[in-house]
Motif scaffolding. Structure first.
Motif, PDB file in Angstrom:
ATOM      1  N   ASN A 120       0.914  -1.100   0.106  1.00  0.00           N
ATOM      2  CA  ASN A 120      -0.046  -0.044  -0.107  1.00  0.00           C
ATOM      3  C   ASN A 120       0.851   1.025   0.085  1.00  0.00           C
ATOM      4  OD1 ASN A 120       0.986  -0.135   2.790  1.00  0.00           O
ATOM      5  ND2 ASN A 120      -1.155  -0.414   3.505  1.00  0.00           N
ATOM      6  N   PHE A 129      -3.940   0.805  -4.065  1.00  0.00           N
ATOM      7  CA  PHE A 129      -4.223   2.417  -3.742  1.00  0.00           C
ATOM      8  C   PHE A 129      -5.673   2.613  -4.144  1.00  0.00           C
ATOM      9  CE2 PHE A 129       0.586   2.658  -5.461  1.00  0.00           C
ATOM     10  CZ  PHE A 129       0.907   2.588  -4.148  1.00  0.00           C
ATOM     11  N   ASN A 130      -6.226   3.376  -3.245  1.00  0.00           N
ATOM     12  CA  ASN A 130      -7.554   3.992  -3.488  1.00  0.00           C
ATOM     13  C   ASN A 130      -8.441   2.793  -4.004  1.00  0.00           C
ATOM     14  OD1 ASN A 130      -6.704   6.773  -3.188  1.00  0.00           O
ATOM     15  ND2 ASN A 130      -6.135   6.733  -5.181  1.00  0.00           N
ATOM     16  N   SER A 131      -8.573   1.796  -3.497  1.00  0.00           N
ATOM     17  CA  SER A 131      -9.425   0.440  -3.455  1.00  0.00           C
ATOM     18  C   SER A 131      -9.040  -0.301  -4.783  1.00  0.00           C
ATOM     19  CB  SER A 131     -10.811   0.827  -3.215  1.00  0.00           C
ATOM     20  OG  SER A 131     -11.002   1.370  -1.792  1.00  0.00           O
TER      21      SER A 131
END
Length: 250
Positions: free
Chosen positions: A216, A230-232
């Motif tokens: 992450n 990143f960012n789901s």
């Protein structure tokens, strides 16, 4: 067999080495110098043969006045296990040298050879770049932590060890070696960002890796196929090359 037929083409003798041989002759210590240089050359030859075995791209092996250096164009781009074998082949060569000394030589010459073989072995294991000791530490670190962090941490170890060595062993007869190692620390500092840019740029063409690591953050682990969450969204390592390149210190 093909490599063995042409390995002599990869060996270069630095012009300063020829000059130092003449100086050693005039100074009446040519025999001791040639003994030490022969041990170093056998050590480096074992690196070379192992590099041939794992199909590294050989640049050259250069015989320097105070040692030898094997230059590989693609070191740090092969599997870490292969690179460790290449590095450890040098120190392991001293067991072979010890066996030869024990069975061929006797008396005072045998003791002198034992001493020189031990000195080259232990000195080469110092964690100072470009010694094998430093390369082993660096590769082990790369096996467990982020590539960039491993390189810079190994640099700190190298510089610290160099300072300790210089403090305790700076003598008139070690001046040239200390100066050479001092210069090598600067070369390592310049090498790290250059190598990282090249490595990150070559990620799409790296060898196949079965192990997977998910991050992450912008860490990169050698020996793994890296993914980034990143960012789901899950990104492949090829998708974050630009970000990895931006993270390198200029």
């Amino acid at each position: 067999m093909i490599h063995l037929k042409k390995f002599h083409l990869d060996i270069h003798i630095h012009f300063l080495t020829s000059i130092y041989i003449l100086i050693a002759y005039l100074g009446h210590y040519l025999t001791s110098y040639l003994i030490a240089l022969t041990i170093v050359c056998i050590h480096e030859l074992c690196h070379l043969l192992m590099a041939y075995y794992f199909h590294f791209t050989i640049n050259k092996i250069e015989i320097l006045p105070f040692g030898a250096y094997l230059s590989l164009d693609d070191f740090y781009f092969h599997p870490i296990s292969h690179e460790l074998c290449v590095v450890l082949a040098g120190p392991c060569s001293h067991l072979f040298i010890y066996y030869i000394i024990s069975n061929v030589f006797q008396g005072a010459l045998q003791e002198e050879l034992y001493l020189m073989n031990s000195f080259v072995f232990f000195f080469n294991l110092l964690p100072i770049y470009p010694m094998d000791g430093h390369r082993v530490i660096c590769l082990i670190l790369q096996s467990f932590i982020d590539l960039k962090s491993a390189l810079y941490f190994s640099l700190k170890i190298s510089v610290f060890s160099f300072v300790v060595l210089s403090f305790f062993y700076f003598r008139y007869n070690t001046f040239v070696i200390i100066c050479y190692l001092f210069y090598q620390q600067f070369l390592l500092m310049k090498f790290i960002p250059t190598y990282l840019r090249e490595f990150y740029s070559k990620i799409p063409s790296l060898y196949q890796r079965e192990k997977v690591k998910i991050h992450n953050n912008l860490y990169y682990h050698r020996g793994y196929h890296n993914y980034y969450f990143f960012n789901s969204i899950l990104y492949d390592e090829k998708d974050v090359i630009f970000d990895l390149l931006k993270s390198i210190k200029k």
